[in-house]
Design a protein around this motif. Structure first.
Motif, PDB file in Angstrom:
ATOM      1  N   LYS A  56       0.852  -1.190   0.000  1.00  0.00           N
ATOM      2  CA  LYS A  56       0.000   0.000   0.000  1.00  0.00           C
ATOM      3  C   LYS A  56       0.884   1.234   0.000  1.00  0.00           C
ATOM      4  N   VAL A  64      -4.862   6.141   0.671  1.00  0.00           N
ATOM      5  CA  VAL A  64      -4.197   4.848   0.563  1.00  0.00           C
ATOM      6  C   VAL A  64      -4.545   4.217  -0.785  1.00  0.00           C
ATOM      7  N   ASP A  66      -3.337   0.846  -3.613  1.00  0.00           N
ATOM      8  CA  ASP A  66      -2.546  -0.364  -3.834  1.00  0.00           C
ATOM      9  C   ASP A  66      -1.397  -0.029  -4.767  1.00  0.00           C
TER      10      ASP A  66
END
Length: 116
Positions: A56, A64, A66
């Motif tokens: 992350k 946040v 990926d």
């Protein structure tokens, strides 16, 4: 002597799945030899470990996300910390790093600043 971080970038995120046991043993043997040589010279501070390719990212606004697959070639895949008298010596030590046998991998050499 100064500490330097060797930052390993790139590689196949599924290398452990795409590598035969024999190939894995050979690769790990090269890493063991390289780490042992650094250690014998008194240059190895920390061998580090490979980092998982998933993760992350948190930005300054606390958003946040990926880590995207498209970024794998730039993703930090592992690190080591070594001792050297200069960045040139640290770079020379990094030139024999086994990660450089892998396609699309690189090593970034960075001095660790002493804040004392």
């Amino acid at each position: 002597m100064q500490d330097y971080m060797l930052i390993y970038q790139g590689g196949d995120p599924e290398w452990h799945l795409n590598t035969s046991p024999e190939e894995m043993q050979a690769i790990m043997g090269e890493w063991d030899k390289w780490m042992a040589a650094l250690s014998e010279k008194g240059k190895l501070v920390s061998g580090g470990n490979p980092l998982h390719y998933s993760g992350k990212r948190i930005d300054g606004k606390r958003a946040v996300t990926d880590i995207a697959a498209a970024e794998y070639k730039e993703l930090v895949s592992g690190y080591s910390i070594i001792k050297a008298s200069s960045i040139d010596e640290a770079t020379e030590l990094a030139m024999s790093c086994p990660v450089l046998f892998s396609p699309d991998c690189s090593v970034e050499v960075r001095e660790i600043m002493n804040m004392e």
